[in-house]
Design a protein around this motif. Structure first.
Motif, PDB file in Angstrom:
ATOM      1  N   GLN A   3       0.806  -1.218   0.000  1.00  0.00           N
ATOM      2  CA  GLN A   3       0.000   0.000   0.000  1.00  0.00           C
ATOM      3  C   GLN A   3       0.833   1.259   0.000  1.00  0.00           C
ATOM      4  OE1 GLN A   3      -3.666   0.228   2.213  1.00  0.00           O
ATOM      5  NE2 GLN A   3      -3.382  -1.852   2.954  1.00  0.00           N
ATOM      6  N   TYR A  25       1.303   6.395  -2.036  1.00  0.00           N
ATOM      7  CA  TYR A  25       0.327   5.561  -1.346  1.00  0.00           C
ATOM      8  C   TYR A  25      -0.925   5.417  -2.206  1.00  0.00           C
ATOM      9  CZ  TYR A  25      -1.902  10.003  -0.016  1.00  0.00           C
ATOM     10  OH  TYR A  25      -2.518  11.239  -0.036  1.00  0.00           O
ATOM     11  N   GLU A  26      -1.737   4.425  -1.859  1.00  0.00           N
ATOM     12  CA  GLU A  26      -2.938   4.129  -2.638  1.00  0.00           C
ATOM     13  C   GLU A  26      -4.228   4.417  -1.868  1.00  0.00           C
ATOM     14  OE1 GLU A  26      -0.543   0.352  -4.651  1.00  0.00           O
ATOM     15  OE2 GLU A  26      -2.364   0.033  -3.471  1.00  0.00           O
ATOM     16  N   ASN A  27      -4.210   4.118  -0.575  1.00  0.00           N
ATOM     17  CA  ASN A  27      -5.417   4.202   0.236  1.00  0.00           C
ATOM     18  C   ASN A  27      -5.700   5.642   0.644  1.00  0.00           C
ATOM     19  OD1 ASN A  27      -7.477   3.906   2.084  1.00  0.00           O
ATOM     20  ND2 ASN A  27      -6.524   2.235   3.217  1.00  0.00           N
ATOM     21  N   LYS A  71      -0.961  11.762  -4.451  1.00  0.00           N
ATOM     22  CA  LYS A  71      -0.779  10.743  -3.409  1.00  0.00           C
ATOM     23  C   LYS A  71       0.694  10.349  -3.301  1.00  0.00           C
ATOM     24  CE  LYS A  71      -4.171   8.140  -4.965  1.00  0.00           C
ATOM     25  NZ  LYS A  71      -5.136   7.030  -5.101  1.00  0.00           N
TER      26      LYS A  71
END
Lengths: 113, 115
Positions: A3, A25-27, A71
């Motif tokens: 993640q 990051y992805e979340n 992000k």
């Protein structure tokens, strides 16, 4: 699932140089982004942290730059010293959840005198 | 303030054995999390304990279990050890509660080697 992606894996700079470590990051639930410094045989120690409502934060020779739309965030170490040689981890936390720390894969930094 | 302490520092076990690692949180902290750090990797979240109960668990099998005591200290137990369990096991503590995030402090870790 990774993640938090971190690069580079390793970095060598001369004393006084400015190493830069990048993370993505992805979340989108993550809302707190610390950086940890780890020396061999020791646990990670908090270096500096940022929230996504701030684009930059400085503490001493350490600066975090944050790009919420992309992000991505990065760590800059100004006037690096041999004593900065360590492994650096970026991390991300959902402070409204269970607050587990999701770490990047780490960057081993060597500062040459 | 001694910070987060862990014992033992190093441990060598053989495959199939069981191991117990211990952690004392920083003074004033009530929450303990455990992480596994394989060589050259970032720490991976195992689970978190608060009020003597497991609150959240990472992607680890049931061979990994834990316990939190009334004084907030914690144990990590690993059964049926595999070679792949060789790692640095980190304990982190924090004070949970409120609307803001409170920093987590990491201990020095226990280096487990499985032969």
């Amino acid at each position: 699932q990774q993640q938090v992606k971190q690069s580079p894996q390793s970095l060598i700079v001369q004393k006084g140089g400015i190493p830069i470590i990048n993370c993505a990051y992805e979340n989108t639930a993550f809302d707190y982004f610390p950086w940890y410094q780890q020396f061999p045989g020791k646990g990670p120690a908090l270096l500096i942290a940022i929230r996504p409502d701030v684009s930059e934060k400085k503490e001493g020779r350490f600066t975090i730059s944050f790009n919420k739309s992309a992000k991505q965030f990065s760590l800059h170490i100004m006037d690096s010293q041999p004593g900065d040689s360590a492994t650096y981890f970026c991390a991300a936390i959902n402070s409204g959840g269970y607050q587990k720390v999701t770490f990047g894969t780490g960057t081993k930094l060597q500062v040459i005198p | 303030d001694a910070g987060v302490t862990q014992s033992p520092t190093h441990l060598i076990k053989t495959r199939g054995q069981q191991v117990t690692l211990r952690c004392s949180p920083k003074s004033g902290h009530d929450t303990v999390s455990w992480y596994q750090q394989a060589l050259g990797q970032g720490p991976q979240f195992i689970f978190q304990y608060y009020e003597e109960e497991e609150r959240q668990r990472g992607n680890f099998p049931d061979r990994f279990s834990g316990h939190q005591f009334p004084n907030y200290s914690s144990e990590l137990n690993v059964n049926a050890l595999l070679l792949g369990d060789s790692a640095l096991y980190l304990c982190a503590s924090t004070l949970l509660g409120g609307s803001s995030y409170n920093e987590q402090f990491f201990g020095p870790g226990t280096r487990l080697t499985v032969l």
